[in-house]
Enzyme design. Structure first.
Site, mmCIF file in Angstrom:
data_model
loop_
_atom_site.group_PDB
_atom_site.id
_atom_site.type_symbol
_atom_site.label_atom_id
_atom_site.label_comp_id
_atom_site.label_asym_id
_atom_site.label_seq_id
_atom_site.Cartn_x
_atom_site.Cartn_y
_atom_site.Cartn_z
ATOM 1 N N VAL A 182 0.844 -1.209 0.000
ATOM 2 C CA VAL A 182 0.000 0.000 0.000
ATOM 3 C C VAL A 182 0.879 1.260 0.000
ATOM 4 O O VAL A 182 0.573 2.249 -0.679
ATOM 5 C CB VAL A 182 -0.968 -0.006 1.207
ATOM 6 N N ALA A 196 -6.461 19.788 -3.587
ATOM 7 C CA ALA A 196 -6.093 20.036 -2.182
ATOM 8 C C ALA A 196 -5.783 21.512 -1.916
ATOM 9 O O ALA A 196 -5.875 21.977 -0.785
ATOM 10 C CB ALA A 196 -4.898 19.186 -1.792
ATOM 11 N N GLU A 236 -9.847 6.155 6.123
ATOM 12 C CA GLU A 236 -10.675 5.643 5.027
ATOM 13 C C GLU A 236 -10.192 4.274 4.539
ATOM 14 O O GLU A 236 -10.994 3.393 4.200
ATOM 15 C CB GLU A 236 -10.649 6.646 3.853
ATOM 16 N N VAL A 292 -11.292 0.412 6.089
ATOM 17 C CA VAL A 292 -12.498 -0.380 5.831
ATOM 18 C C VAL A 292 -12.766 -0.444 4.334
ATOM 19 O O VAL A 292 -12.915 0.594 3.671
ATOM 20 C CB VAL A 292 -13.732 0.231 6.546
ATOM 21 N N GLY A 341 -2.182 -16.326 -4.349
ATOM 22 C CA GLY A 341 -1.888 -15.066 -3.658
ATOM 23 C C GLY A 341 -3.141 -14.352 -3.171
ATOM 24 O O GLY A 341 -3.087 -13.207 -2.732
ATOM 25 N N GLU A 352 -3.389 -15.251 2.500
ATOM 26 C CA GLU A 352 -2.050 -15.179 3.074
ATOM 27 C C GLU A 352 -1.593 -16.559 3.554
ATOM 28 O O GLU A 352 -2.416 -17.455 3.762
ATOM 29 C CB GLU A 352 -2.071 -14.223 4.256
ATOM 30 N N ASP A 361 -10.705 -10.049 10.651
ATOM 31 C CA ASP A 361 -10.495 -8.845 9.836
ATOM 32 C C ASP A 361 -11.848 -8.162 9.555
ATOM 33 O O ASP A 361 -11.989 -6.942 9.693
ATOM 34 C CB ASP A 361 -9.793 -9.247 8.525
ATOM 35 N N LYS A 380 -13.424 -4.359 10.809
ATOM 36 C CA LYS A 380 -14.037 -3.355 9.920
ATOM 37 C C LYS A 380 -15.484 -3.071 10.337
ATOM 38 O O LYS A 380 -15.934 -1.922 10.308
ATOM 39 C CB LYS A 380 -13.969 -3.851 8.476
HETATM 40 N N1 HSE Z 1 -7.123 -9.193 4.061
HETATM 41 C C1 HSE Z 1 -8.170 -8.301 3.668
HETATM 42 C C2 HSE Z 1 -9.098 -8.974 2.695
HETATM 43 C C3 HSE Z 1 -7.689 -7.026 3.045
HETATM 44 O O1 HSE Z 1 -8.916 -10.142 2.338
HETATM 45 O O2 HSE Z 1 -10.042 -8.329 2.267
HETATM 46 C C4 HSE Z 1 -7.139 -6.074 4.044
HETATM 47 O O3 HSE Z 1 -8.076 -5.788 5.031
#
Ligand code: HSE
Length: 436
Positions: A14, A33, A129, A132, A187, A190, A201, A205
């Site tokens: 990122v 901006a 931002e 999520v 890929g 993970e 995860d 969110k």
């Molecule tokens: N690992 C998350 C997903 C992405 O598979 O959507 C990052 O939050």
């Protein structure tokens, strides 16, 4: 006006996307901006890779403390992840009067209350931002675009890994373990997929969305978290026969008694748009009292989609940096002194519909016994499917969809059904949301 100076902590996927998009679209971003946004400093443990990515265009260090304590830096972007060193650095940056942009959902869902309080005290912004649904501007939508509404509920496909796995299981009729291995090879998952497949995860969110939708503190510890690892291919097939898809949903709902906050595999009618969100894509459905339902769809992960969200936050902060802190958009959408103390409901008190699968003796009266238990518990049946037993088999599957009931009622009814000597093994229970 002089450029706003940014320090980047972590130049992984990122971070590299952020660096590249900011450079590529610098002129357009500056026109929006009102001043130039410049990544002046990057901290990463892999100095060689960081230097290669930044091509001598900014200072590269391997100690993030040098960034958060540099008086020249106005905004710190935290892309390290996790709750350890990331928390320490974010709090240090805030203490040093810097605004923070973070994509770290785990950090905010678990320590957000402390972080926002510190930011409030220092008069700096913490923008998230990218935390999520990656590139989907859902925080902006909830916090600003829908600000006229009383938000009623949110249901989101907010984890791409699990949505990819569920799509593959349905498309190819494969079981969870086989698809997970394929997803890892491609890929999409993970090497250690625990946080994704166990729903953690998505729960991070959902916790963040619940906070800004209802003006409540972050309460990840009260979320119900259930992933897809125990989902069987047979249930995906039966759900499909009944006109439903199974998705891992993050759900938060306002009720009179409190807030529901839960992540679990969920049956959704296949005719809903959100039921057709496939592969690694994300989507969030928000029900507001004035606007009705609105749906947000896009990439929930990846280098440039997530960078898109990070840079939107940089632009927001750049525009507001000189504004009086009292008149900025509040971190959690509601003014800090107007937060609600509505409790998060225990799972036993949530209300939803259910899918039940039971393996039963193919004998007169079995179905009557099961439906009597449900009727005695005031649970109404919405649909039913009974399979013919396989050749030479005396047992078969019965699938029942119920109307809405309270979780504790269905749990008690299932215990009674399982006690029947004509019902074999455990009853599979999945939740069903109509989302209408
Ligand atoms: N690992 C998350 C997903 C992405 O598979 O959507 C990052 O939050």
């Amino acid at each position: 006006m002089k450029p706003i100076k940014v320090g980047l902590l972590g130049i992984g996927t990122v971070g590299a996307g952020t660096f590249n998009v900011l450079k590529r679209n610098q002129e357009e971003i500056m026109r929006r901006a009102g001043r130039s946004i410049e990544i002046a400093m990057v901290a990463d443990l892999n100095l060689e890779r960081a230097r290669e990515l930044t091509q001598g265009e900014c200072e590269v260090v391997n100690d993030a403390n040098l960034v958060v304590s540099n008086p020249e830096i106005d905004i710190v972007i935290e892309l390290i992840g996790g709750y350890g060193i990331a928390k320490e650095l974010v709090l240090k940056a805030i203490a040093n009067g810097k605004h923070v942009v973070t994509a770290n959902k785990a950090l905010l869902a678990t320590h957000g209350n402390e972080i926002f309080a510190a930011a409030q005290q220092k008069g700096v912004m913490v923008a998230f931002e990218a935390a999520v649904a990656g590139g989907i501007p859902i925080i902006k939508a909830l916090r600003e675009g829908l600000t006229a509404n009383r938000i009623e509920w949110i249901a989101g496909i907010i984890n791409g890994t699990t949505n990819f796995i569920l799509s593959e299981m349905r498309d190819k009729g494969l079981d969870f373990a086989t698809v997970l291995k394929q997803a890892q090879a491609l890929g999409y998952a993970e090497a250690d997929p625990t946080f994704d497949i166990e729903g953690v995860d998505a729960a991070h969110k959902a916790t963040i969305m619940a906070a800004i939708a209802f003006g409540i503190p972050m309460q990840f510890d009260k979320a119900h978290v259930e992933g897809i690892a125990r989902l069987e291919a047979v249930d995906i097939r039966y759900a499909e026969e009944l006109g439903y898809r199974i998705k891992l949903l993050g759900i938060t709902k306002r009720t009179e008694d409190g807030i529901e906050l839960r992540v679990h595999p969920t049956l959704i009618p296949e005719k809903r748009l959100i039921a057709n969100v496939e592969g690694a894509m994300n989507a969030v459905l928000v029900q507001g009292d004035a606007v009705g339902a609105t749906l947000y769809y896009g990439k929930g992960a990846g280098s440039e989609p997530t960078a898109s969200a990070v840079i939107a936050d940089l632009v927001d902060i750049t525009r507001l940096a000189t504004a009086d802190p009292e008149h900025r958009v509040p971190h959690l959408a509601f003014q800090p002194d107007s937060m609600s103390n509505l409790p998060i409901l225990p799972m036993s008190e949530i209300v939803t519909s259910y899918y039940l699968r039971m393996h039963v003796a193919d004998r007169t009266g079995v179905l009557a016994d099961v439906t009597r238990i449900l009727a005695d518990s005031s649970i109404s049946i919405d649909a039913m499917l009974q399979k013919e037993p396989a050749e030479g088999e005396a047992k078969t599957d019965i699938i029942i969809l119920t109307h809405q009931t309270r979780e504790k009622n269905i749990v008690a009814a299932i215990e009674k059904i399982q006690a029947l000597d004509t019902v074999f093994g455990a009853v599979t229970k999945l939740r069903l949301e109509d989302l209408s």
